[in-house]
Design a protein around this motif. Structure first.
Motif, short mmCIF file in Angstrom:
data_model
loop_
_atom_site.label_atom_id
_atom_site.label_comp_id
_atom_site.label_asym_id
_atom_site.label_seq_id
_atom_site.Cartn_x
_atom_site.Cartn_y
_atom_site.Cartn_z
N ALA A 98 0.84 -1.20 0.00
CA ALA A 98 0.00 0.00 0.00
C ALA A 98 0.87 1.24 0.00
O ALA A 98 1.92 1.28 0.66
N GLY A 99 0.41 2.25 -0.73
CA GLY A 99 1.15 3.50 -0.80
C GLY A 99 0.25 4.63 -1.25
O GLY A 99 -0.97 4.48 -1.33
N ASP A 100 0.88 5.75 -1.60
CA ASP A 100 0.12 6.95 -1.95
C ASP A 100 0.07 7.23 -3.45
O ASP A 100 -0.75 8.03 -3.90
N VAL A 101 0.95 6.59 -4.19
CA VAL A 101 1.11 6.93 -5.61
C VAL A 101 0.82 5.71 -6.47
O VAL A 101 1.26 4.60 -6.17
N LEU A 102 0.09 5.94 -7.56
CA LEU A 102 -0.20 4.85 -8.50
C LEU A 102 1.03 4.65 -9.39
O LEU A 102 1.19 5.27 -10.43
N THR A 103 1.89 3.75 -8.94
CA THR A 103 3.16 3.53 -9.60
C THR A 103 3.49 2.04 -9.63
O THR A 103 2.87 1.25 -8.90
N MET A 104 4.46 1.68 -10.46
CA MET A 104 4.91 0.29 -10.52
C MET A 104 6.21 0.09 -9.75
O MET A 104 6.74 -1.01 -9.71
N ASN A 105 6.68 1.16 -9.13
CA ASN A 105 7.95 1.11 -8.43
C ASN A 105 7.74 0.68 -6.98
O ASN A 105 7.07 1.37 -6.21
N ALA A 106 8.33 -0.43 -6.62
CA ALA A 106 8.13 -0.96 -5.27
C ALA A 106 8.60 0.00 -4.18
O ALA A 106 8.09 -0.03 -3.06
N ARG A 107 9.55 0.85 -4.51
CA ARG A 107 10.10 1.77 -3.51
C ARG A 107 9.07 2.79 -3.05
O ARG A 107 9.23 3.41 -2.00
N ASN A 108 8.01 2.98 -3.81
CA ASN A 108 6.99 3.97 -3.45
C ASN A 108 5.91 3.41 -2.53
O ASN A 108 4.99 4.14 -2.18
N PHE A 109 6.04 2.15 -2.17
CA PHE A 109 5.05 1.52 -1.31
C PHE A 109 5.65 1.31 0.08
O PHE A 109 6.62 0.59 0.24
N ALA A 110 5.03 1.95 1.06
CA ALA A 110 5.59 1.95 2.41
C ALA A 110 5.16 0.74 3.23
O ALA A 110 5.85 0.36 4.18
N TYR A 111 4.03 0.15 2.87
CA TYR A 111 3.48 -0.93 3.68
C TYR A 111 3.38 -2.20 2.85
O TYR A 111 2.93 -2.17 1.69
N TRP A 112 3.78 -3.32 3.48
CA TRP A 112 3.82 -4.60 2.79
C TRP A 112 3.21 -5.70 3.66
O TRP A 112 3.36 -5.68 4.89
N GLY A 113 2.59 -6.65 3.00
CA GLY A 113 2.13 -7.83 3.69
C GLY A 113 3.24 -8.85 3.81
O GLY A 113 4.35 -8.64 3.33
N GLN A 114 2.92 -9.98 4.40
CA GLN A 114 3.92 -11.01 4.65
C GLN A 114 4.13 -11.93 3.45
O GLN A 114 5.10 -12.69 3.40
#
Length: 122
Positions: A98-114
């Motif tokens: 989950a993140g704030d920007v509609l992007t394909m870059n994993a670095r832009n997503f701050a929250y991750w599941g297991q």
């Protein structure tokens, strides 16, 4: 703060279907962009798909386009990944993020599941 829990992975045969679920917890989940990534052993993390917070925009990686469909149901804070016509090369651990920007870059997503394991046998 957002917490994500994936489920629905398993062992299937080539050509089968699976549906993954990602349940989000936290007051900002409903306004977050959610994406699915996957990572196979020895390979880099790969973008699969993402979906806007309102569900109206979604993008797909070239390897899954036409076979996978992402959707979200705001009422139960869940994002689904419907995977059809599965291939052995789809075998990987699938993560939602989950993140704030509609992007394909994993670095832009701050929250991750297991992550949840998907294995497709030939």
């Amino acid at each position: 703060q957002v917490q994500l829990v994936e489920s629905g992975g398993g062992l299937v045969q080539a050509g089968d279907s699976l549906r993954l679920s990602c349940v989000g917890y936290g007051r900002t989940f409903s306004s977050s962009v959610v994406a699915w990534f996957r990572q196979a052993p020895g390979k880099e993390r790969e973008f699969v798909t993402n979906i806007h917070w309102d569900g109206h925009f979604a993008y797909y990686g070239a390897s899954v386009k036409g076979r996978f469909t992402v959707s979200r149901v705001s009422a139960n804070n869940t994002v689904y990944l419907q995977m059809n016509s599965l291939k052995p090369e789809d075998t990987a651990v699938y993560y939602c993020a989950a993140g704030d920007v509609l992007t394909m870059n994993a670095r832009n997503f701050a929250y991750w599941g297991q992550g949840t394991q998907v294995t497709v046998s030939s």
